[in-house]
Design a protein around this motif. Structure first.
Motif, PDB file in Angstrom:
ATOM      1  N   THR A   1      47.492  -5.552 -11.008  1.00  0.00           N
ATOM      2  CA  THR A   1      46.471  -4.494 -10.950  1.00  0.00           C
ATOM      3  C   THR A   1      45.311  -4.967 -10.078  1.00  0.00           C
ATOM      4  O   THR A   1      45.292  -6.106  -9.621  1.00  0.00           O
ATOM      5  CB  THR A   1      45.903  -4.165 -12.348  1.00  0.00           C
ATOM      6  N   ASP A   2      44.363  -4.086  -9.885  1.00  0.00           N
ATOM      7  CA  ASP A   2      43.100  -4.428  -9.214  1.00  0.00           C
ATOM      8  C   ASP A   2      41.992  -4.576 -10.250  1.00  0.00           C
ATOM      9  O   ASP A   2      40.815  -4.487  -9.926  1.00  0.00           O
ATOM     10  CB  ASP A   2      42.707  -3.347  -8.210  1.00  0.00           C
ATOM     11  N   VAL A   3      42.353  -4.796 -11.504  1.00  0.00           N
ATOM     12  CA  VAL A   3      41.403  -4.801 -12.602  1.00  0.00           C
ATOM     13  C   VAL A   3      40.982  -6.228 -12.963  1.00  0.00           C
ATOM     14  O   VAL A   3      41.811  -7.131 -13.056  1.00  0.00           O
ATOM     15  CB  VAL A   3      42.010  -4.101 -13.845  1.00  0.00           C
ATOM     16  N   LEU A   4      39.685  -6.397 -13.155  1.00  0.00           N
ATOM     17  CA  LEU A   4      39.119  -7.656 -13.633  1.00  0.00           C
ATOM     18  C   LEU A   4      38.714  -7.470 -15.089  1.00  0.00           C
ATOM     19  O   LEU A   4      38.195  -6.429 -15.471  1.00  0.00           O
ATOM     20  CB  LEU A   4      37.888  -8.029 -12.815  1.00  0.00           C
ATOM     21  N   HIS A   5      38.951  -8.490 -15.891  1.00  0.00           N
ATOM     22  CA  HIS A   5      38.570  -8.460 -17.298  1.00  0.00           C
ATOM     23  C   HIS A   5      37.593  -9.605 -17.524  1.00  0.00           C
ATOM     24  O   HIS A   5      37.931 -10.769 -17.326  1.00  0.00           O
ATOM     25  CB  HIS A   5      39.796  -8.624 -18.193  1.00  0.00           C
ATOM     26  N   GLY A   6      36.379  -9.260 -17.929  1.00  0.00           N
ATOM     27  CA  GLY A   6      35.342 -10.264 -18.126  1.00  0.00           C
ATOM     28  C   GLY A   6      34.970 -10.428 -19.579  1.00  0.00           C
ATOM     29  O   GLY A   6      34.973  -9.471 -20.346  1.00  0.00           O
ATOM     30  N   THR A   7      34.642 -11.663 -19.945  1.00  0.00           N
ATOM     31  CA  THR A   7      34.152 -11.973 -21.279  1.00  0.00           C
ATOM     32  C   THR A   7      32.829 -12.703 -21.132  1.00  0.00           C
ATOM     33  O   THR A   7      32.764 -13.765 -20.514  1.00  0.00           O
ATOM     34  CB  THR A   7      35.142 -12.853 -22.060  1.00  0.00           C
ATOM     35  N   CYS A   8      31.780 -12.121 -21.693  1.00  0.00           N
ATOM     36  CA  CYS A   8      30.439 -12.715 -21.655  1.00  0.00           C
ATOM     37  C   CYS A   8      30.353 -13.840 -22.678  1.00  0.00           C
ATOM     38  O   CYS A   8      31.146 -13.897 -23.622  1.00  0.00           O
ATOM     39  CB  CYS A   8      29.410 -11.630 -21.969  1.00  0.00           C
ATOM     40  N   HIS A   9      29.370 -14.703 -22.524  1.00  0.00           N
ATOM     41  CA  HIS A   9      29.183 -15.804 -23.480  1.00  0.00           C
ATOM     42  C   HIS A   9      28.899 -15.295 -24.882  1.00  0.00           C
ATOM     43  O   HIS A   9      29.131 -15.994 -25.860  1.00  0.00           O
ATOM     44  CB  HIS A   9      28.062 -16.744 -23.019  1.00  0.00           C
ATOM     45  N   CYS A  10      28.445 -14.024 -25.008  1.00  0.00           N
ATOM     46  CA  CYS A  10      28.168 -13.451 -26.326  1.00  0.00           C
ATOM     47  C   CYS A  10      29.422 -12.884 -26.985  1.00  0.00           C
ATOM     48  O   CYS A  10      29.382 -12.472 -28.129  1.00  0.00           O
ATOM     49  CB  CYS A  10      27.101 -12.362 -26.221  1.00  0.00           C
ATOM     50  N   GLY A  11      30.536 -12.861 -26.244  1.00  0.00           N
ATOM     51  CA  GLY A  11      31.788 -12.365 -26.799  1.00  0.00           C
ATOM     52  C   GLY A  11      32.129 -10.941 -26.407  1.00  0.00           C
ATOM     53  O   GLY A  11      33.244 -10.495 -26.647  1.00  0.00           O
ATOM     54  N   ARG A  12      31.192 -10.212 -25.812  1.00  0.00           N
ATOM     55  CA  ARG A  12      31.474  -8.848 -25.375  1.00  0.00           C
ATOM     56  C   ARG A  12      32.446  -8.893 -24.201  1.00  0.00           C
ATOM     57  O   ARG A  12      32.444  -9.836 -23.407  1.00  0.00           O
ATOM     58  CB  ARG A  12      30.206  -8.125 -24.954  1.00  0.00           C
ATOM     59  N   GLU A  13      33.257  -7.829 -24.077  1.00  0.00           N
ATOM     60  CA  GLU A  13      34.243  -7.749 -23.014  1.00  0.00           C
ATOM     61  C   GLU A  13      33.999  -6.506 -22.176  1.00  0.00           C
ATOM     62  O   GLU A  13      33.430  -5.523 -22.654  1.00  0.00           O
ATOM     63  CB  GLU A  13      35.637  -7.719 -23.619  1.00  0.00           C
ATOM     64  N   HIS A  14      34.451  -6.564 -20.918  1.00  0.00           N
ATOM     65  CA  HIS A  14      34.219  -5.481 -19.971  1.00  0.00           C
ATOM     66  C   HIS A  14      35.330  -5.521 -18.942  1.00  0.00           C
ATOM     67  O   HIS A  14      35.806  -6.599 -18.581  1.00  0.00           O
ATOM     68  CB  HIS A  14      32.859  -5.698 -19.305  1.00  0.00           C
ATOM     69  N   THR A  15      35.770  -4.357 -18.457  1.00  0.00           N
ATOM     70  CA  THR A  15      36.745  -4.312 -17.377  1.00  0.00           C
ATOM     71  C   THR A  15      36.161  -3.531 -16.209  1.00  0.00           C
ATOM     72  O   THR A  15      35.359  -2.608 -16.394  1.00  0.00           O
ATOM     73  CB  THR A  15      38.073  -3.659 -17.812  1.00  0.00           C
ATOM     74  N   SER A  16      36.568  -3.923 -15.013  1.00  0.00           N
ATOM     75  CA  SER A  16      36.076  -3.268 -13.804  1.00  0.00           C
ATOM     76  C   SER A  16      36.985  -3.619 -12.641  1.00  0.00           C
ATOM     77  O   SER A  16      37.613  -4.676 -12.625  1.00  0.00           O
ATOM     78  CB  SER A  16      34.654  -3.736 -13.491  1.00  0.00           C
ATOM     79  N   GLN A  17      37.039  -2.737 -11.645  1.00  0.00           N
ATOM     80  CA  GLN A  17      37.755  -3.044 -10.410  1.00  0.00           C
ATOM     81  C   GLN A  17      36.818  -3.650  -9.374  1.00  0.00           C
ATOM     82  O   GLN A  17      37.270  -4.179  -8.375  1.00  0.00           O
ATOM     83  CB  GLN A  17      38.414  -1.784  -9.843  1.00  0.00           C
ATOM     84  N   ASP A  18      35.535  -3.587  -9.616  1.00  0.00           N
ATOM     85  CA  ASP A  18      34.527  -4.058  -8.665  1.00  0.00           C
ATOM     86  C   ASP A  18      33.954  -5.406  -9.121  1.00  0.00           C
ATOM     87  O   ASP A  18      33.273  -5.473 -10.141  1.00  0.00           O
ATOM     88  CB  ASP A  18      33.417  -3.022  -8.572  1.00  0.00           C
ATOM     89  N   PRO A  19      34.216  -6.484  -8.376  1.00  0.00           N
ATOM     90  CA  PRO A  19      33.713  -7.795  -8.796  1.00  0.00           C
ATOM     91  C   PRO A  19      32.189  -7.875  -8.839  1.00  0.00           C
ATOM     92  O   PRO A  19      31.623  -8.557  -9.697  1.00  0.00           O
ATOM     93  CB  PRO A  19      34.293  -8.766  -7.768  1.00  0.00           C
ATOM     94  N   ILE A  20      31.506  -7.170  -7.959  1.00  0.00           N
ATOM     95  CA  ILE A  20      30.042  -7.186  -7.965  1.00  0.00           C
ATOM     96  C   ILE A  20      29.517  -6.532  -9.236  1.00  0.00           C
ATOM     97  O   ILE A  20      28.618  -7.058  -9.894  1.00  0.00           O
ATOM     98  CB  ILE A  20      29.476  -6.505  -6.704  1.00  0.00           C
ATOM     99  N   GLU A  21      30.100  -5.391  -9.598  1.00  0.00           N
ATOM    100  CA  GLU A  21      29.688  -4.701 -10.821  1.00  0.00           C
ATOM    101  C   GLU A  21      29.947  -5.576 -12.039  1.00  0.00           C
ATOM    102  O   GLU A  21      29.135  -5.625 -12.964  1.00  0.00           O
ATOM    103  CB  GLU A  21      30.435  -3.362 -10.947  1.00  0.00           C
ATOM    104  N   MET A  22      31.069  -6.305 -12.027  1.00  0.00           N
ATOM    105  CA  MET A  22      31.401  -7.184 -13.152  1.00  0.00           C
ATOM    106  C   MET A  22      30.332  -8.275 -13.315  1.00  0.00           C
ATOM    107  O   MET A  22      29.827  -8.499 -14.409  1.00  0.00           O
ATOM    108  CB  MET A  22      32.767  -7.836 -12.944  1.00  0.00           C
TER     109      MET A  22
END
Length: 56
Positions: free
Chosen positions: A17-38
């Motif tokens: 996919t073109d999807v990035l999955h991020g995990t913050c140090h606080c444990g929250r998660e986020h997905t995005s196709q845009d690395p800058i937005e992530m």
């Protein structure tokens, strides 16, 4: 990536996919196709971290 204060940020590319999955140090998660937005989402902590789990 580890910040100067020791927080760990993780971004993983979801294979096939073109999807990035991020995990913050606080444990929250986020997905995005845009690395800058992530990165903006992660570095804006705690703004944007109101809801638990994945957001897109």
């Amino acid at each position: 990536m580890t910040s100067p204060t020791g927080e760990i940020y993780r971004i993983a590319w979801l294979p096939g996919t073109d999807v990035l999955h991020g995990t913050c140090h606080c444990g929250r998660e986020h997905t995005s196709q845009d690395p800058i937005e992530m990165w903006e989402w992660m570095l804006a902590h705690p703004q944007g971290h109101e809801s638990q789990g994945n957001t897109s």
